[in-house]
Design an enzyme around this catalytic site. Structure first.
Site, PDB file in Angstrom:
ATOM      1  NE  ARG A  15       0.627   1.773   4.249  1.00  0.00           N
ATOM      2  CZ  ARG A  15       1.868   2.197   4.164  1.00  0.00           C
ATOM      3  NH1 ARG A  15       2.434   2.449   3.015  1.00  0.00           N
ATOM      4  NH2 ARG A  15       2.597   2.366   5.266  1.00  0.00           N
ATOM      5  CG  HIS A  22       3.338   9.305  12.119  1.00  0.00           C
ATOM      6  ND1 HIS A  22       3.929   8.394  12.963  1.00  0.00           N
ATOM      7  CD2 HIS A  22       4.111   9.353  11.014  1.00  0.00           C
ATOM      8  CE1 HIS A  22       5.034   7.922  12.397  1.00  0.00           C
ATOM      9  NE2 HIS A  22       5.163   8.486  11.203  1.00  0.00           N
ATOM     10  CG  ASP A  24      -2.154   4.249  11.980  1.00  0.00           C
ATOM     11  OD1 ASP A  24      -1.290   4.940  12.577  1.00  0.00           O
ATOM     12  OD2 ASP A  24      -1.870   3.167  11.410  1.00  0.00           O
ATOM     13  N   GLY A 109      11.715  -2.572   2.695  1.00  0.00           N
ATOM     14  CA  GLY A 109      12.284  -1.376   3.329  1.00  0.00           C
ATOM     15  C   GLY A 109      11.996  -0.111   2.542  1.00  0.00           C
ATOM     16  CB  SER A 113       2.617  -1.984   3.882  1.00  0.00           C
ATOM     17  OG  SER A 113       2.412  -0.979   4.774  1.00  0.00           O
ATOM     18  CB  SER A 114       7.217  -5.582   1.999  1.00  0.00           C
ATOM     19  OG  SER A 114       8.157  -5.142   2.949  1.00  0.00           O
ATOM     20  CG  ASP A 163       0.829  -0.083   7.250  1.00  0.00           C
ATOM     21  OD1 ASP A 163       0.354   0.997   6.857  1.00  0.00           O
ATOM     22  OD2 ASP A 163       1.948  -0.179   7.792  1.00  0.00           O
ATOM     23  CE1 TYR A 211       4.741   4.423  12.780  1.00  0.00           C
ATOM     24  CE2 TYR A 211       4.738   3.067  14.763  1.00  0.00           C
ATOM     25  CZ  TYR A 211       4.074   3.615  13.685  1.00  0.00           C
ATOM     26  OH  TYR A 211       2.726   3.363  13.514  1.00  0.00           O
TER      27      TYR A 211
HETATM   28  C1  GLA Z   1       3.611   2.716   9.530  1.00  0.00           C
HETATM   29  C2  GLA Z   1       2.662   2.016  10.505  1.00  0.00           C
HETATM   30  C3  GLA Z   1       1.218   2.530  10.320  1.00  0.00           C
HETATM   31  C4  GLA Z   1       1.159   4.048  10.363  1.00  0.00           C
HETATM   32  C5  GLA Z   1       2.216   4.660   9.435  1.00  0.00           C
HETATM   33  C6  GLA Z   1       2.276   6.158   9.573  1.00  0.00           C
HETATM   34  O1  GLA Z   1       3.295   2.344   8.215  1.00  0.00           O
HETATM   35  O2  GLA Z   1       2.690   0.629  10.303  1.00  0.00           O
HETATM   36  O3  GLA Z   1       0.383   1.966  11.303  1.00  0.00           O
HETATM   37  O4  GLA Z   1       1.289   4.527  11.674  1.00  0.00           O
HETATM   38  O5  GLA Z   1       3.500   4.130   9.667  1.00  0.00           O
HETATM   39  O6  GLA Z   1       1.101   6.728   9.112  1.00  0.00           O
END
Ligand code: GLA
Length: 328
Positions: A15, A22, A24, A109, A113-114, A163, A211
């Protein structure tokens, strides 16, 4: 070991996030979109108590179905499937042995969202192996929650639900508006007059990044002013540090931008949609401090290209990809 040809193939996409980063993990709004790039698992169920998964380029993993410590599994990529199996087991899902291969079209990386795609593909395999009457009734949200917990179990990253839920519910060609409080999911059509591009800039990993610090700061903010989702800008005066005020300002303004972006798309006001993306990127520089000079340069240079309406870093930050809104 079972050598019969694979009789099951499942896929899960990566995705990008159009806007709403930041937000969710404090119950805000996000607008991700699945990509036409997938992780695929192919294989066969066995009567053994293990999963044997072979990745062409990253080695073979053997995961015991009674595993207790998924975060110690080697090779490291196998921590995600291991985490999912542990989470499904703890939901009472009977697990079957499996042997197969895993491959992906997603760069690792790159902030696409792999890891969540691998989690969702694993969960789909595991649930597929069960006869209908022993399959737990896991709706999309419950499945996304299990995969989100697996990410935490596997890596210690306290990620939000964006994600996993967007990968499970997303439809190619549509963005997915997620209200991370109600977990309502709304499909948002991407109009034909715009095109969305993602462009890889630098590798990154959220493991060991800031994060988790951002998540902790948001928790600290909420312990003073209550849920950020319900807060307003005046509440920020009650925070006792400039840094926490900046973080909170990002979240409040980003939640508004997501809603304004969806509204702008529905009015075909693509110039406004692009402006909101640029404002979001600025907020990730000034207030949330998750961008890097390389990402800022990439956004600036994309904005100088003909037909580009907006650009921003997408995802957790500290590198990865930018997302660009073009006119067609
Ligand atoms: C990563 C996390 C998500 C979200 C984003 C930032 O992808 O896995 O849950 O917090 O960062 O929007």
């Amino acid at each position: 070991m079972n050598h019969s040809p694979p009789n099951l193939t499942v896929r899960a996409p990566g995705r990008i996030n159009l806007i709403g980063d930041h937000t969710d993990y404090t119950g805000g709004f996000v607008l991700p979109m699945t990509l036409d790039l997938h992780t695929t698992i192919k294989g066969t169920f066995t009567n053994e108590r293990v999963w044997r998964l072979e990745s062409e380029s990253h080695g073979t993993a053997i995961i015991d179905l009674d595993i207790e410590r998924p975060h110690q599994v080697e090779p490291q990529w196998a921590r995600y499937p291991a985490g999912v199996l542990v989470e499904l087991r703890s939901l009472g899902t009977p697990l079957r042995g499996f042997t197969g291969t895993v491959s992906t079209e997603l760069p690792i990386g790159a902030g696409l969202s792999s890891s969540a795609a691998l989690e969702v593909a694993t969960a789909r395999v595991a649930l597929n192996g069960l006869p209908g009457d022993s399959r737990p009734t896991l709706d999309d949200v419950a499945l996304a929650r299990a995969c989100q917990r697996a990410e935490f179990t596997a890596t210690g990253i306290p990620c939000g639900i964006m994600d996993q839920l967007s990968i499970i519910t997303g439809e190619f060609g549509y963005a997915t508006l997620i209200d991370c409080t109600s977990l309502d999911v709304t499909r948002v059509r991407i109009p034909d007059s715009v095109r969305i591009e993602h462009r890889f800039i630098t590798s990154r990993t959220l493991v060991g990044s800031e994060y988790a610090d951002r998540v902790a700061q948001c928790r600290e903010i909420e312990s003073t002013i209550g849920p950020l989702r319900q807060a307003s800008i005046i509440d920020l005066d009650r925070l006792d540090s400039d840094v926490l005020r900046q973080r909170a300002r990002h979240v409040l303004s980003e939640n508004l931008r997501v809603q304004e972006f969806v509204d702008a798309l529905s009015r075909s006001d693509f110039v406004e949609a692009g402006r909101l993306m640029v404002a979001s990127h600025r907020s990730s520089i000034d207030d949330f401090q998750t961008s890097t000079p390389a990402m800022d340069d990439a956004v600036e240079s994309a904005l100088r290209e003909p037909g580009v309406l907006g650009a921003r870093m997408t995802g957790g930050g500290f590198g990865g990809c930018i997302v660009i809104l073009h006119t067609t």
